[in-house]
Design an enzyme around this catalytic site. Structure first.
Site, PDB file in Angstrom:
ATOM      1  N   GLU A 149       0.837  -1.199   0.000  1.00 38.44           N
ATOM      2  CA  GLU A 149       0.000   0.000   0.000  1.00 38.44           C
ATOM      3  C   GLU A 149       0.874   1.252   0.000  1.00 38.44           C
ATOM      4  OE1 GLU A 149      -3.409  -0.300   2.547  1.00 38.44           O
ATOM      5  OE2 GLU A 149      -3.267   1.825   3.117  1.00 38.44           O
ATOM      6  N   ASP A 208       0.141   5.357   0.517  1.00 34.43           N
ATOM      7  CA  ASP A 208      -0.942   6.211   0.990  1.00 34.43           C
ATOM      8  C   ASP A 208      -0.638   7.697   0.906  1.00 34.43           C
ATOM      9  OD1 ASP A 208      -2.489   4.013   1.889  1.00 34.43           O
ATOM     10  OD2 ASP A 208      -1.434   3.972   3.805  1.00 34.43           O
ATOM     11  N   GLU A 266      -3.004  10.619   2.803  1.00 37.07           N
ATOM     12  CA  GLU A 266      -4.201  10.746   3.628  1.00 37.07           C
ATOM     13  C   GLU A 266      -4.260  12.145   4.240  1.00 37.07           C
ATOM     14  OE1 GLU A 266      -4.695   6.384   5.598  1.00 37.07           O
ATOM     15  OE2 GLU A 266      -2.777   7.394   5.999  1.00 37.07           O
ATOM     16  N   GLN A 297      -0.688  12.776   5.652  1.00 33.67           N
ATOM     17  CA  GLN A 297       0.159  11.635   5.997  1.00 33.67           C
ATOM     18  C   GLN A 297       0.471  10.839   4.743  1.00 33.67           C
ATOM     19  OE1 GLN A 297       0.164   9.081   9.646  1.00 33.67           O
ATOM     20  NE2 GLN A 297      -0.969   7.657   8.351  1.00 33.67           N
ATOM     21  N   THR A 298       1.752  10.592   4.516  1.00 34.11           N
ATOM     22  CA  THR A 298       2.188   9.675   3.464  1.00 34.11           C
ATOM     23  C   THR A 298       2.716   8.421   4.137  1.00 34.11           C
ATOM     24  OG1 THR A 298       4.464  10.539   3.375  1.00 34.11           O
ATOM     25  CG2 THR A 298       2.815  11.644   2.004  1.00 34.11           C
ATOM     26  N   ASN A 299       2.530   7.278   3.475  1.00 28.41           N
ATOM     27  CA  ASN A 299       2.935   6.035   4.123  1.00 28.41           C
ATOM     28  C   ASN A 299       3.179   4.972   3.054  1.00 28.41           C
ATOM     29  OD1 ASN A 299       3.563   4.259   6.159  1.00 28.41           O
ATOM     30  ND2 ASN A 299       1.537   4.276   7.117  1.00 28.41           N
ATOM     31  N   ASP A 324      -0.617  -5.118   7.894  1.00 27.92           N
ATOM     32  CA  ASP A 324      -1.619  -6.092   8.318  1.00 27.92           C
ATOM     33  C   ASP A 324      -1.271  -6.629   9.700  1.00 27.92           C
ATOM     34  OD1 ASP A 324      -3.204  -6.380   5.750  1.00 27.92           O
ATOM     35  OD2 ASP A 324      -1.209  -6.895   5.019  1.00 27.92           O
ATOM     36  N   GLY A 325      -2.285  -7.051  10.424  1.00 30.45           N
ATOM     37  CA  GLY A 325      -2.051  -7.684  11.711  1.00 30.45           C
ATOM     38  C   GLY A 325      -1.845  -6.677  12.827  1.00 30.45           C
ATOM     39  N   GLY A 375       4.859   0.788   9.825  1.00 29.95           N
ATOM     40  CA  GLY A 375       4.535   1.904   8.951  1.00 29.95           C
ATOM     41  C   GLY A 375       5.751   2.751   8.649  1.00 29.95           C
ATOM     42  N   GLU A 391       5.691   6.311   7.928  1.00 29.23           N
ATOM     43  CA  GLU A 391       4.937   7.546   7.825  1.00 29.23           C
ATOM     44  C   GLU A 391       5.844   8.771   7.719  1.00 29.23           C
ATOM     45  OE1 GLU A 391       4.788   5.475  10.454  1.00 29.23           O
ATOM     46  OE2 GLU A 391       2.744   4.700  10.676  1.00 29.23           O
TER      47      GLU A 391
END
Length: 317
Positions: A132, A134, A136, A149-151, A159-160, A165, A167
Site C-alpha cells: 500500500e 498512501d 491521507e 500523511q504519506t505512508n 496487516d495484523g 509503517g 509515515e
C-alpha cells in the site's frame, strides 16, 4: 468550477438540506482570503503531461454508493461520511507502475477523526500480505491544521497487530479546505514520489529500501472518506463528532498514466524527472523546502521505533 457549482445548486432540492448546503460550502470555500504561501517551482510538472479524465473512465464505486455525488459532467465526485457510513472508489484496472493523481478539497471546521484518502493497494488480491502507498488528509479541530500523511506498507507490514509503517507527515503550506489541490503518487521500479501540486514532498527510493521493503506487485488506485477516530487526530485524542455531519470531500482532476498489469514488457513508466529516474536538482530543492517548512513527523527520526525494521533510514533520501 462555475458549471460544477451550477449543477450542484440546481440539484439542491433533491438533496437533504444539510447535505446540499455542505456540498456548496465545500466548492465555494470557507475563507476567501485563506493564506497560501508561495511555493518554489519544481521545474517539472507531471500533472500537465497527463490528461484529466472523467471519473467513470478509470474508476468505479467500491462502497457507500449512497454517499457519492457525481457532477453532471462526470468530472467531479463528492464523497460523504456520516454516522452510518463513509464511501470509497477504486480504479477499474490494476497497474505495475504509474502516475496517479487527483485534486482534492476537504471540509473546514471540526473534522477530527475523518480520513480522506487517495492511495494504491493490492489488499483484495493479497489479503493479509498486501502492499500500500498512501496519501491521507487527516481531519482536525478548529484552529489546528489538517495533516497530510504519506505512508508505505510492503508485503503485509500494514496487516495484523504489529504494523511497520513508514509515515511522513506534513502541515501543508496552504489550507487544504480552502481550495482544490493536486495530490499524486508516482510509482515505478526505482522510486515512489509523493507530489503536492507537482512539488515533491517525499521520495522513497528502492535502492535505499531494498527489494524486501519496496512494493513491486500490481496495485489499484483508491479514494475514500472514512472514520479513523482511533488514531487519525492527535493519536485518537479527538474523535469524529457526528453533530457536525455530514463530512464531505471533493475529488476532481482524475489523472492516471502508467503500465497496466497486462501491458507489454516494453511499456515505459512515467518519468519522475526530466532525466527519467531520480529527481532533478530543482525538484530536490523544492522537496527540501517542503520538508523543512512543513514536515512534522518522519519515521526515520522516531527513535521509539525498532530501526532494525527500517534499513532504508540509514540511507534516507
Amino acid at each position: 468550477m462555475m458549471s460544477e457549482m451550477g449543477n450542484l445548486l440546481a440539484r439542491r432540492q433533491a438533496l437533504p438540506p444539510a447535505i446540499a448546503v455542505a456540498v456548496v460550502v465545500l466548492l465555494l470555500g470557507h475563507h476567501p482570503r485563506a493564506l497560501v504561501q508561495a511555493q518554489p517551482s519544481p521545474g517539472y510538472f507531471p500533472s500537465a503531461t497527463v490528461g484529466s479524465m472523467a471519473f467513470s473512465e478509470d474508476y468505479d464505486n467500491l462502497w457507500g454508493p449512497q454517499h457519492q455525488t457525481l457532477s453532471q459532467d462526470k468530472m467531479a465526485l463528492t464523497l460523504l461520511m456520516d454516522r452510518t457510513s463513509g464511501s470509497g472508489f477504486k480504479s477499474k484496472r490494476s497497474y505495475r507502475n504509474g502516475y496517479f493523481g487527483v485534486s482534492i478539497k476537504v471540509q473546514p471546521g471540526y473534522t477530527a477523526g475523518v480520513n480522506t484518502a487517495f492511495y494504491l493497494s493490492n489488499n483484495e488480491l493479497y489479503p493479509g500480505k498486501h502492499d500500500e502507498i498512501d496519501m491521507e488528509l487527516l481531519g482536525t479541530v478548529p484552529g489546528e491544521p489538517y495533516t497530510l500523511q504519506t505512508n508505505v506498507y510492503v508485503r503485509g507490514t500494514g496487516d495484523g497487530a504489529r504494523l511497520v509503517g513508514r509515515e511522513m507527515r506534513f502541515h501543508l503550506w496552504f489550507d487544504p479546505a480552502a481550495d482544490f489541490h493536486h495530490y499524486a503518487i508516482l510509482w515505478n521500479s526505482d522510486e515512489i514520489v509523493f507530489l503536492v501540486d507537482d512539488v515533491p514532498v517525499r521520495r522513497y527510493a528502492a535502492s535505499a529500501a531494498g527489494a524486501a521493503a519496496f512494493p513491486n506487485r500490481e496495485m489499484w488506485a483508491y479514494g475514500s472518506i472514512w472514520d479513523a477516530s482511533d488514531w487519525a487526530t492527535d493519536g485518537g485524542r479527538y474523535r469524529a463528532d457526528y453533530r457536525y455531519q455530514p463530512f464531505l470531500a471533493g475529488f476532481r482532476g482524475f489523472r492516471t498514466a502508467g503500465c497496466e498489469a497486462a501491458a507489454p514488457a516494453g511499456c515505459r513508466p512515467v518519468p519522475a524527472s526530466p532525466a527519467g529516474a531520480g529527481l532533478s536538482v530543482q525538484q530536490r530543492d523544492a522537496m527540501r523546502w517542503a520538508q523543512q517548512r512543513s514536515m512534522v513527523y518522519y519515521y526515520c527520526q522516531d527513535y521509539t521505533k525498532d530501526h532494525s525494521l527500517y534499513p532504508e533510514c540509514s540511507l534516507a533520501t
